[in-house]
Design an enzyme around this catalytic site. Structure first.
Site, PDB file in Angstrom:
ATOM      1  N   GLN A  98      40.328  40.757  41.538  1.00 11.12           N
ATOM      2  CA  GLN A  98      41.138  41.896  41.100  1.00 11.12           C
ATOM      3  C   GLN A  98      40.541  43.241  41.510  1.00 11.12           C
ATOM      4  O   GLN A  98      41.197  44.277  41.373  1.00 11.12           O
ATOM      5  CB  GLN A  98      41.320  41.877  39.580  1.00 11.12           C
ATOM      6  N   CYS A 112      48.686  41.036  32.815  1.00 15.03           N
ATOM      7  CA  CYS A 112      47.576  41.035  33.768  1.00 15.03           C
ATOM      8  C   CYS A 112      47.449  42.439  34.351  1.00 15.03           C
ATOM      9  O   CYS A 112      48.460  43.063  34.689  1.00 15.03           O
ATOM     10  CB  CYS A 112      47.870  40.018  34.872  1.00 15.03           C
ATOM     11  N   LEU A 113      46.215  42.905  34.477  1.00 15.57           N
ATOM     12  CA  LEU A 113      45.983  44.242  35.048  1.00 15.57           C
ATOM     13  C   LEU A 113      46.532  44.351  36.465  1.00 15.57           C
ATOM     14  O   LEU A 113      46.860  45.444  36.918  1.00 15.57           O
ATOM     15  CB  LEU A 113      44.479  44.563  35.068  1.00 15.57           C
ATOM     16  N   GLY A 115      39.885  41.101  30.180  1.00 22.57           N
ATOM     17  CA  GLY A 115      39.245  40.226  31.165  1.00 22.57           C
ATOM     18  C   GLY A 115      39.494  40.762  32.563  1.00 22.57           C
ATOM     19  O   GLY A 115      40.480  41.475  32.801  1.00 22.57           O
ATOM     20  N   HIS A 161      42.663  33.089  38.069  1.00 26.10           N
ATOM     21  CA  HIS A 161      42.463  34.143  39.080  1.00 26.10           C
ATOM     22  C   HIS A 161      41.509  33.667  40.178  1.00 26.10           C
ATOM     23  O   HIS A 161      41.739  33.916  41.355  1.00 26.10           O
ATOM     24  CB  HIS A 161      41.847  35.395  38.442  1.00 26.10           C
ATOM     25  N   HIS A 172      43.212  32.214  31.985  1.00 21.28           N
ATOM     26  CA  HIS A 172      43.776  33.268  32.847  1.00 21.28           C
ATOM     27  C   HIS A 172      42.760  33.677  33.925  1.00 21.28           C
ATOM     28  O   HIS A 172      43.114  33.803  35.103  1.00 21.28           O
ATOM     29  CB  HIS A 172      44.164  34.465  31.956  1.00 21.28           C
ATOM     30  N   GLU A 173      41.506  33.872  33.513  1.00 22.34           N
ATOM     31  CA  GLU A 173      40.486  34.327  34.473  1.00 22.34           C
ATOM     32  C   GLU A 173      40.107  33.219  35.453  1.00 22.34           C
ATOM     33  O   GLU A 173      39.864  33.486  36.633  1.00 22.34           O
ATOM     34  CB  GLU A 173      39.242  34.857  33.747  1.00 22.34           C
TER      35      GLU A 173
HETATM   36 NI    NI Z   1      44.847  38.887  35.218  1.00 21.38          NI
END
Ligand code: NI
Length: 171
Positions: free
Chosen positions: A51, A93-94, A46, A139, A135-136
Site C-alpha cells: 500500500q 481499505c485505505l 492496518g 494484501h 485483510h492485511e
Molecule cells: Ni487494506
C-alpha cells in the site's frame, strides 16, 4: 517519513509480495517506523507494504488507533494458521478510500508471523483484530477486500473509481 497511500488500480496492490529474508537491519527498522507513521497519518488500523508501493511481505496493525502502544503489531511473512466462527461487518481499505462494504470473515483467527528480529510468533485475534489479520495477509497475497464482495458490488466500485480516475480525482 509518511508515504502516500497507493490506490486501487495500481498493479502493486494485486501482485503477491516478496518474502522478507533479512532481519534486524536498519532498513527494516526504518520501514517499520515509516509504515506506522504512514498508517497513523491516514487514520488506518492496518497497513501492508504494497500500500506504500513496496512489494514485501510486511504489515503493521494497531487496532487501538494509536491509543495503546502495547497493541502495535508488526507481522512479517505472516501466515493464517487457524480460523473459526463467522462475523459480518463493514470493512474498508485505505487503498479504496470512500467505500465500505459488508464482508463476512471468520470471527477468530490465529496468525503465525516473524517479528523485526526474524523470530516466529503466533497470535490469536477476535473480531476487529481477526479481520485485520485476514485483510492485511490478503494484501500481501495481492488480494483486496473487494474480492470478498459480490461481483455486482465490485463492478459498481470499479465503475465509480474509473470515473474518478478520468476526472483526475483518483491517483
Ligand atoms: Ni487494506
Amino acid at each position: 517519513m509518511v508515504y502516500p497511500i497507493v490506490k486501487y488500480g495500481n498493479p502493486v496492490l494485486e501482485t503477491p509480495a516478496a518474502t522478507i529474508t533479512e532481519f534486524d537491519t536498519p532498513e527494516l527498522h526504518k520501514l517499520i517506523e515509516d509504515m506506522f507513521e504512514s498508517m497513523y497519518a491516514a487514520h488506518g488500523v492496518g497497513l501492508a507494504a504494497p500500500q506504500i508501493g513496496i512489494s514485501k511481505r510486511i504489515s503493521v496493525i494497531d487496532a487501538s488507533n494509536g491509543e495503546s502502544p502495547a497493541e502495535k503489531l508488526v507481522l512479517i511473512n505472516p501466515e493464517i494458521v487457524h480460523v473459526e466462527g463467522k462475523q459480518t461487518s463493514e470493512e474498508g481499505c485505505l487503498s479504496v478510500p470512500g467505500f465500505r462494504e459488508l464482508v463476512s470473515r471468520p470471527r477468530r483467527v490465529t496468525i503465525r508471523a516473524q517479528n523485526a528480529k526474524g523470530e516466529w510468533f503466533e497470535k490469536t485475534g477476535e473480531e476487529l483484530l481477526a479481520r485485520a489479520f485476514l485483510h492485511e495477509t490478503d494484501h500481501l497475497n495481492g488480494r483486496l477486500y473487494i474480492t470478498h464482495i459480490s461481483m455486482l458490488k465490485r463492478d459498481l466500485i470499479r465503475r465509480k473509481v474509473r470515473k474518478m480516475q478520468k476526472a483526475g480525482e483518483w491517483s
